[in-house]
Design a protein around this motif. Structure first.
Motif, mmCIF file in Angstrom:
data_model
loop_
_atom_site.group_PDB
_atom_site.id
_atom_site.type_symbol
_atom_site.label_atom_id
_atom_site.label_comp_id
_atom_site.label_asym_id
_atom_site.label_seq_id
_atom_site.Cartn_x
_atom_site.Cartn_y
_atom_site.Cartn_z
ATOM 1 N N ALA A 220 0.837 -1.206 0.000
ATOM 2 C CA ALA A 220 0.000 0.000 0.000
ATOM 3 C C ALA A 220 0.869 1.253 0.000
ATOM 4 O O ALA A 220 0.577 2.226 -0.697
ATOM 5 N N PHE A 221 1.963 1.210 0.766
ATOM 6 C CA PHE A 221 2.896 2.344 0.797
ATOM 7 C C PHE A 221 3.563 2.526 -0.562
ATOM 8 O O PHE A 221 3.698 3.662 -1.046
ATOM 9 N N GLU A 222 3.984 1.433 -1.192
ATOM 10 C CA GLU A 222 4.618 1.522 -2.512
ATOM 11 C C GLU A 222 3.668 2.126 -3.542
ATOM 12 O O GLU A 222 4.072 2.957 -4.366
ATOM 13 N N ARG A 223 2.422 1.682 -3.520
ATOM 14 C CA ARG A 223 1.445 2.196 -4.474
ATOM 15 C C ARG A 223 1.206 3.687 -4.267
ATOM 16 O O ARG A 223 1.130 4.460 -5.225
ATOM 17 N N ARG A 224 1.076 4.091 -3.005
ATOM 18 C CA ARG A 224 0.831 5.500 -2.702
ATOM 19 C C ARG A 224 2.023 6.356 -3.100
ATOM 20 O O ARG A 224 1.858 7.448 -3.653
ATOM 21 N N THR A 225 3.231 5.841 -2.843
ATOM 22 C CA THR A 225 4.440 6.572 -3.228
ATOM 23 C C THR A 225 4.508 6.748 -4.735
ATOM 24 O O THR A 225 4.849 7.821 -5.241
#
Length: 215
Positions: A121-126
């Motif tokens: 989720a963090f990778e996608r948001r970044t």
């Protein structure tokens, strides 16, 4: 990857196990043990495959989730093998090292899945923020920041690579906004952006650097 999941995919394993449990008087506990673990193994394998099939997005956390569900699928497969070797007369879950090992793999899965769900989720948001920072929200083209970075990259190259630069704007664009409204002006900008990007080579680059200015 936002693919719709049919209800049957989620309910089928539950229905199979529920029917098998209700009808357990017609066959041995060992058979029920094998069936439940086989369904669980198949279900977790399908989940792992779903993470694998979208690997083209390049998110590294996806492989962590693939590992987490692969471990769980492997643990159920071991239980299936164990069930096939059980005495048909057994009437309870075997309390042996295999059970302890299965529970250990379950703990590993839970820990890894929790970590990598947050990580993906963090990778996608970044990635979304990075795209938003370098793209014009109206036309989808690169913005001035991305354009300046691209030019700096070309100028800093050793040996310096030759390139051509075209700067253009839309004639009488203010008149379009004044006479037809800003919605029409936005449509004109998007139409121009589409025209500029059609037929480009992979090495070409188009950006909107101002109101009606493109490069």
């Amino acid at each position: 990857n936002r693919r719709p999941a049919p209800w049957s995919a989620a309910l089928a394993p539950v229905a199979i196990v529920a029917v098998a449990y209700l009808a357990r008087g017609f066959y041995s506990y060992a058979a029920l043990f094998v069936l439940v673990n086989a369904v669980s193994c198949a279900f977790t394998t399908v989940i792992a495959f779903e993470f694998w099939r979208d690997r083209a997005d390049g998110l590294r956390s996806r492989y962590g989730l693939l590992f987490a569900y692969g471990v769980l699928s492997f643990s159920f497969a071991l239980r299936v093998a164990q069930g096939l070797s059980l005495d048909p007369g057994v009437d309870n879950l075997p309390q042996d090292w295999m059970l302890a090992f299965n529970l250990l793999l379950g703990i590993v899965h839970t820990a890894c899945a929790g970590v990598f769900v947050l990580s993906i989720a963090f990778e996608r948001r970044t990635r979304e923020l990075r795209v938003a920072a370098l793209h014009d929200s109206l036309t989808g083209l690169f913005n001035r920041r991305a354009y300046e970075a691209r030019v700096a990259e070309h100028l800093a190259a050793t040996p310096r690579r030759p390139f051509a630069l075209i700067i253009l704007d839309i004639d009488r664009f203010k008149e379009v906004n004044d006479e037809h409204g800003h919605a029409a002006g936005d449509a004109a900008l998007r139409a121009c952006a589409d025209a500029f990007t059609r037929g480009l080579r992979p090495s070409d680059f188009v950006a909107r650097i101002g109101g009606d200015e493109f490069v």
